[in-house]
Design a protein around this motif. Structure first.
Motif, mmCIF file in Angstrom:
data_model
loop_
_atom_site.group_PDB
_atom_site.id
_atom_site.type_symbol
_atom_site.label_atom_id
_atom_site.label_comp_id
_atom_site.label_asym_id
_atom_site.label_seq_id
_atom_site.Cartn_x
_atom_site.Cartn_y
_atom_site.Cartn_z
ATOM 1 N N TRP A 1 0.832 -1.197 0.000
ATOM 2 C CA TRP A 1 0.000 0.000 0.000
ATOM 3 C C TRP A 1 0.868 1.250 0.000
ATOM 4 N N HIS A 2 1.910 1.231 0.809
ATOM 5 C CA HIS A 2 2.795 2.398 0.875
ATOM 6 C C HIS A 2 3.542 2.591 -0.442
ATOM 7 N N THR A 3 3.797 1.521 -1.161
ATOM 8 C CA THR A 3 4.437 1.615 -2.474
ATOM 9 C C THR A 3 3.454 2.153 -3.522
ATOM 10 N N ILE A 4 2.235 1.628 -3.500
ATOM 11 C CA ILE A 4 1.207 2.029 -4.470
ATOM 12 C C ILE A 4 0.769 3.468 -4.228
ATOM 13 N N GLY A 5 0.520 3.774 -2.976
ATOM 14 C CA GLY A 5 0.068 5.111 -2.604
ATOM 15 C C GLY A 5 -1.417 5.302 -2.822
ATOM 16 N N PRO A 6 -1.979 6.321 -2.190
ATOM 17 C CA PRO A 6 -3.424 6.550 -2.256
ATOM 18 C C PRO A 6 -3.927 7.006 -3.622
ATOM 19 N N HIS A 7 -3.012 7.329 -4.525
ATOM 20 C CA HIS A 7 -3.413 7.774 -5.862
ATOM 21 C C HIS A 7 -2.889 6.840 -6.937
ATOM 22 N N GLY A 8 -2.447 5.641 -6.535
ATOM 23 C CA GLY A 8 -1.909 4.674 -7.484
ATOM 24 C C GLY A 8 -2.998 4.008 -8.304
ATOM 25 N N ASP A 9 -2.617 3.001 -9.017
ATOM 26 C CA ASP A 9 -3.511 2.241 -9.895
ATOM 27 C C ASP A 9 -4.765 1.805 -9.127
#
Length: 157
Positions: free
Chosen positions: A33-41
């Motif tokens: 989640w921290h890698t993807i982030g809240p605005h990720g895919d």
């Protein structure tokens, strides 16, 4: 269709969870989640948040992740979902997402919010196939609806 390494990592964590390593799975998913982030895919966010919610016994923590999953689904296109797997239709995500929200609200004693979510789940049940998954979700909707009516906050299994 190319392999999606993020989806592969999410599904590996889900497999670990189902094999009994819920703590390890939670850690892996939180790191992702921290890698993807809240605005990720949106596909990654929806899938990860949906599965991560199941790894929390506390309904408030589960609710936070289920809200994230629903928000991500709202930003997910069928085109993007189809890039991962041709059979995916985003509409098919909503019955389960609303069911999970209803169950969390119910467990928190917020029965009006739970009823709104179970009604939303019912409105989109028609998108589910007449298969094992569809049966699980429809049975879940019926069970949570009965628990809402009974004003039960007990955890369902």
């Amino acid at each position: 269709m190319e392999t999606d390494p993020t989806m592969a990592a999410i599904m590996q964590a889900v497999t670990s969870s189902r094999a009994g390593d819920q703590t390890g799975a939670r850690t892996t998913l939180l790191d992702l989640w921290h890698t993807i982030g809240p605005h990720g895919d949106p596909l990654h966010r929806c899938t990860l948040a949906h599965y991560l919610a199941d790894l929390y016994d506390d309904p408030a923590e589960a609710l936070a992740w289920d809200v994230r999953a629903l928000d991500a689904a709202d930003g997910l296109s069928n085109e993007r979902a189809g890039e991962y797997h041709a059979s995916l239709d985003v509409r098919g995500f909503y019955p389960s997402l609303h069911l999970n929200l209803a169950d969390n609200y119910r467990r928190l004693g917020s029965f009006e919010a739970a009823q709104r979510e179970i009604d939303a789940a019912r409105r989109c049940l028609d998108v589910l196939a007449d298969d094992a998954y569809g049966t699980i979700v429809r049975d879940g909707v019926a069970g949570v609806a009965a628990a809402i009516e009974a004003r039960s906050t007990d955890r369902r299994h």
